[in-house]
Design a protein around this motif. Structure first.
Motif, PDB file in Angstrom:
ATOM      1  N   GLU A 371       0.814  -1.220   0.000  1.00 25.77           N
ATOM      2  CA  GLU A 371       0.000   0.000   0.000  1.00 25.77           C
ATOM      3  C   GLU A 371       0.848   1.271   0.000  1.00 25.77           C
ATOM      4  N   GLY A 372       2.194   1.083   0.008  1.00 23.38           N
ATOM      5  CA  GLY A 372       3.090   2.240  -0.030  1.00 23.38           C
ATOM      6  C   GLY A 372       3.538   2.724   1.327  1.00 23.38           C
ATOM      7  N   GLU A 373       3.106   2.045   2.405  1.00 23.56           N
ATOM      8  CA  GLU A 373       3.526   2.426   3.750  1.00 23.56           C
ATOM      9  C   GLU A 373       4.969   1.996   3.974  1.00 23.56           C
ATOM     10  N   GLU A 374       5.750   2.841   4.696  1.00 17.75           N
ATOM     11  CA  GLU A 374       7.115   2.498   5.050  1.00 17.75           C
ATOM     12  C   GLU A 374       7.159   2.012   6.484  1.00 17.75           C
ATOM     13  N   LEU A 375       7.948   0.940   6.663  1.00 17.19           N
ATOM     14  CA  LEU A 375       8.010   0.320   7.985  1.00 17.19           C
ATOM     15  C   LEU A 375       9.458   0.056   8.330  1.00 17.19           C
ATOM     16  N   GLY A 376       9.897   0.530   9.477  1.00 15.37           N
ATOM     17  CA  GLY A 376      11.255   0.287   9.931  1.00 15.37           C
ATOM     18  C   GLY A 376      11.351  -1.029  10.688  1.00 15.37           C
ATOM     19  N   ILE A 377      12.316  -1.848  10.322  1.00 15.75           N
ATOM     20  CA  ILE A 377      12.498  -3.159  10.950  1.00 15.75           C
ATOM     21  C   ILE A 377      13.938  -3.287  11.394  1.00 15.75           C
ATOM     22  N   THR A 378      14.105  -3.824  12.605  1.00 14.43           N
ATOM     23  CA  THR A 378      15.452  -4.115  13.113  1.00 14.43           C
ATOM     24  C   THR A 378      15.549  -5.595  13.448  1.00 14.43           C
ATOM     25  N   ALA A 379      16.789  -6.057  13.656  1.00  6.71           N
ATOM     26  CA  ALA A 379      17.005  -7.491  13.910  1.00  6.71           C
ATOM     27  C   ALA A 379      18.018  -7.676  15.013  1.00  6.71           C
ATOM     28  N   SER A 380      17.888  -8.809  15.680  1.00  4.39           N
ATOM     29  CA  SER A 380      18.878  -9.224  16.673  1.00  4.39           C
ATOM     30  C   SER A 380      19.503 -10.517  16.192  1.00  4.39           C
ATOM     31  N   ILE A 381      20.827 -10.633  16.317  1.00  3.47           N
ATOM     32  CA  ILE A 381      21.536 -11.812  15.808  1.00  3.47           C
ATOM     33  C   ILE A 381      22.398 -12.392  16.924  1.00  3.47           C
ATOM     34  N   GLY A 382      22.141 -13.663  17.264  1.00  7.09           N
ATOM     35  CA  GLY A 382      22.990 -14.373  18.214  1.00  7.09           C
ATOM     36  C   GLY A 382      23.996 -15.202  17.438  1.00  7.09           C
ATOM     37  N   VAL A 383      25.269 -15.071  17.817  1.00  6.83           N
ATOM     38  CA  VAL A 383      26.347 -15.689  17.043  1.00  6.83           C
ATOM     39  C   VAL A 383      27.021 -16.785  17.845  1.00  6.83           C
ATOM     40  N   ALA A 384      27.386 -17.889  17.126  1.00  5.80           N
ATOM     41  CA  ALA A 384      28.177 -18.966  17.739  1.00  5.80           C
ATOM     42  C   ALA A 384      29.163 -19.463  16.696  1.00  5.80           C
ATOM     43  N   PHE A 385      30.412 -19.749  17.188  1.00  2.00           N
ATOM     44  CA  PHE A 385      31.472 -20.209  16.294  1.00  2.00           C
ATOM     45  C   PHE A 385      31.742 -21.693  16.553  1.00  2.00           C
ATOM     46  N   THR A 387      33.634 -25.279  16.554  1.00  2.80           N
ATOM     47  CA  THR A 387      34.971 -25.870  16.594  1.00  2.80           C
ATOM     48  C   THR A 387      34.857 -27.325  16.141  1.00  2.80           C
ATOM     49  N   VAL A 388      35.995 -28.039  16.092  1.00  2.00           N
ATOM     50  CA  VAL A 388      35.996 -29.408  15.574  1.00  2.00           C
ATOM     51  C   VAL A 388      35.182 -30.350  16.454  1.00  2.00           C
ATOM     52  N   ASP A 389      34.980 -30.012  17.711  1.00  2.00           N
ATOM     53  CA  ASP A 389      34.236 -30.889  18.610  1.00  2.00           C
ATOM     54  C   ASP A 389      32.856 -30.330  18.958  1.00  2.00           C
ATOM     55  N   SER A 390      32.396 -29.352  18.192  1.00  2.00           N
ATOM     56  CA  SER A 390      31.085 -28.751  18.473  1.00  2.00           C
ATOM     57  C   SER A 390      29.977 -29.748  18.209  1.00  2.00           C
ATOM     58  N   GLU A 391      28.888 -29.651  19.031  1.00  2.54           N
ATOM     59  CA  GLU A 391      27.699 -30.461  18.840  1.00  2.54           C
ATOM     60  C   GLU A 391      26.556 -29.547  18.434  1.00  2.54           C
ATOM     61  N   MET A 392      25.643 -30.068  17.631  1.00  2.42           N
ATOM     62  CA  MET A 392      24.599 -29.228  17.048  1.00  2.42           C
ATOM     63  C   MET A 392      23.743 -28.551  18.101  1.00  2.42           C
ATOM     64  N   ASP A 393      23.242 -29.295  19.067  1.00  2.00           N
ATOM     65  CA  ASP A 393      22.337 -28.720  20.055  1.00  2.00           C
ATOM     66  C   ASP A 393      23.007 -27.631  20.860  1.00  2.00           C
ATOM     67  N   LYS A 394      24.221 -27.890  21.269  1.00  2.00           N
ATOM     68  CA  LYS A 394      24.947 -26.902  22.072  1.00  2.00           C
ATOM     69  C   LYS A 394      25.263 -25.670  21.259  1.00  2.00           C
ATOM     70  N   LEU A 395      25.599 -25.889  19.943  1.00  2.00           N
ATOM     71  CA  LEU A 395      25.913 -24.761  19.092  1.00  2.00           C
ATOM     72  C   LEU A 395      24.681 -23.884  18.880  1.00  2.00           C
ATOM     73  N   LEU A 396      23.515 -24.487  18.693  1.00  2.00           N
ATOM     74  CA  LEU A 396      22.288 -23.722  18.507  1.00  2.00           C
ATOM     75  C   LEU A 396      21.885 -22.996  19.792  1.00  2.00           C
ATOM     76  N   SER A 397      22.072 -23.695  20.902  1.00  2.20           N
ATOM     77  CA  SER A 397      21.729 -23.073  22.201  1.00  2.20           C
ATOM     78  C   SER A 397      22.606 -21.840  22.457  1.00  2.20           C
ATOM     79  N   LYS A 398      23.874 -21.929  22.114  1.00  6.18           N
ATOM     80  CA  LYS A 398      24.792 -20.813  22.319  1.00  6.18           C
ATOM     81  C   LYS A 398      24.376 -19.633  21.456  1.00  6.18           C
ATOM     82  N   ALA A 399      23.964 -19.900  20.195  1.00  2.00           N
ATOM     83  CA  ALA A 399      23.543 -18.800  19.317  1.00  2.00           C
ATOM     84  C   ALA A 399      22.250 -18.178  19.783  1.00  2.00           C
ATOM     85  N   GLU A 400      21.310 -18.987  20.314  1.00  2.00           N
ATOM     86  CA  GLU A 400      20.031 -18.468  20.799  1.00  2.00           C
ATOM     87  C   GLU A 400      20.207 -17.619  22.057  1.00  2.00           C
ATOM     88  N   SER A 401      21.232 -17.929  22.827  1.00  2.47           N
ATOM     89  CA  SER A 401      21.448 -17.177  24.061  1.00  2.47           C
ATOM     90  C   SER A 401      22.120 -15.841  23.803  1.00  2.47           C
TER      91      SER A 401
END
Length: 401
Positions: A371-385, A387-401
């Motif tokens: 309809e031509g309306e302008e809307l401002g949107i922002t985002a939050s990003i949780g980051v996790a790096f 390593t060779v011994d990383s596990e999926m669940d723990k990696l996702l939990s770290k990024a969500e936190s």
């Protein structure tokens, strides 16, 4: 009285045959006719001939002769005897018998042929000889249907026939196999394959035509063509069905692995990607980072602007993420307003800079609704790096936190 020639032909000494009845020497089947002829010879003064009869040789065999004779009388007319000439035709009769036997064998062989055979006088185009199969196929028989001409059988113009036979006569060549339509005696028509060769008999040229009924072959070819057409139709149908199945499989795959709104990989696909990245990282140790990205206050957007604008916001947000990362990075929508970024990186600093760039570009941009309306949107990003011994669940939990 016996001529010496008589004894020479039959091998009997004169002393043995004198006084013996003629019946002894003449074949029983021939005696009656010969005796009638002799009586006629006695009563007339003409020179008469008797065509053929058999006489007994001294070895017991019957030999064939012809006889010509005239009655001899004295000045009073009394019969003194006969003057005659005998000719031994035994060898000629053997030859004739052999020839008849040979002809009989030839005709038997020809009549056993599965193909119709005809002998045609090239100059007159008259059919002079046919075999049994020809009669069976066309209904004509000789000599009953004589004269039988090619034009009576061939469904073709007289002009074409004349040209064909003139060329054949000039070239003295065989006729190549040719499919043509012939006419039966009853008027019905039949497709045949005709071939032939030139023969010369007593100075005349004849065409020996070999004719094969193609009715069953044409029916077989027609059925084969129909079967092939049916097969092609079924094959086309199968190809269409196969294309539909492929499209259906692709659609099901898209539905199973991609988000229908944004077109991004869904949670299932994202977990598969993350699992492969973890396995690769364990083998090579190159490292990668993940970012759990959410739209700030998305519930407020839905409540304030409605779900349609909420969907537009999600679509705009996904496009902004794709525009902010590199072509080899992965972006997936794993929940309502949750997005997962998987970035192959070397250090955590590199990951932080990429994610920060994404967050800033989204914050600095405005979404424009339909309809031509302008809307401002922002985002939050949780980051996790990882390593060779990383596990999926723990990696996702770290990024969500």
């Amino acid at each position: 009285f016996v001529f010496s020639a008589f004894t020479m032909f039959l091998g009997h000494p004169v002393t043995e045959v004198t006084g013996i009845s003629l019946r002894f020497f003449v074949h029983p089947d021939d005696f009656s006719n010969l005796w009638t002829w002799l009586k006629a010879l006695k009563e007339t003064g003409e020179f008469l001939s008797y065509d053929e009869y058999r006489a007994r040789h001294c070895d017991g065999a019957w030999r064939w002769f012809t006889l010509s004779a005239v009655a001899i009388r004295d000045e009073t007319g009394a019969l003194l005897g006969f003057y005659g000439v005998m000719r031994d035709i035994t060898e000629r009769k053997k030859t004739e018998k052999a020839l008849r036997s040979s002809q009989a064998r030839y005709h038997a062989l020809v009549d056993q042929s599965f193909e119709a055979l005809a002998l045609v006088d090239v100059q007159t185009q008259e059919v002079v000889e046919i075999n049994r199969r020809f009669t069976e196929l066309f209904g004509y028989s000789l000599p009953e249907d004589a004269p039988l001409h090619v034009i009576d059988v061939v469904v073709e113009s007289k002009t074409n026939l004349d040209r064909l036979y003139n060329v054949t006569l000039q070239q003295q060549s065989a006729l190549s196999p040719r499919s043509m339509l012939l006419r039966r005696k009853n008027g019905t028509e039949v497709y045949v394959e005709r071939a032939g060769g030139i023969l010369h008999i007593d100075g005349r040229a004849y065409l020996q035509a070999s004719i094969r009924d193609m009715t069953e072959e044409r029916q077989r070819q027609k059925k084969l063509a129909e079967s092939m057409e049916e097969l092609r139709t079924k094959q086309d149908m199968l190809e269409k069905i196969n294309a539909l199945l492929v499209e259906s499989q692709r659609s099901l795959l898209l539905q199973a692995t991609y988000d229908s709104l944004t077109g991004l990989p869904n949670r299932r696909a994202a977990m598969d990607l993350l699992s492969r990245e973890l396995a690769r990282n364990k083998r090579h140790g190159e490292g990668f980072a993940i970012g759990m990205c959410v739209i700030d206050n998305f519930k407020t957007i839905n409540d304030t602007w409605g779900h349609q604008i909420g969907d537009e916001a999600l679509l705009w947000f996904s496009r902004m993420l794709l525009a902010s990362v590199r072509e080899y990075d992965n972006v997936a929508r794993i929940g309502g307003d949750e997005f997962l970024l998987i970035l192959p990186l070397k250090t955590g600093v590199d990951a932080a800079s990429v994610f920060e760039r994404c967050r800033r570009q989204i914050a600095d941009s405005k979404m424009k609704t339909k309809e031509g309306e302008e809307l401002g949107i922002t985002a939050s990003i949780g980051v996790a790096f990882a390593t060779v011994d990383s596990e999926m669940d723990k990696l996702l939990s770290k990024a969500e936190s």
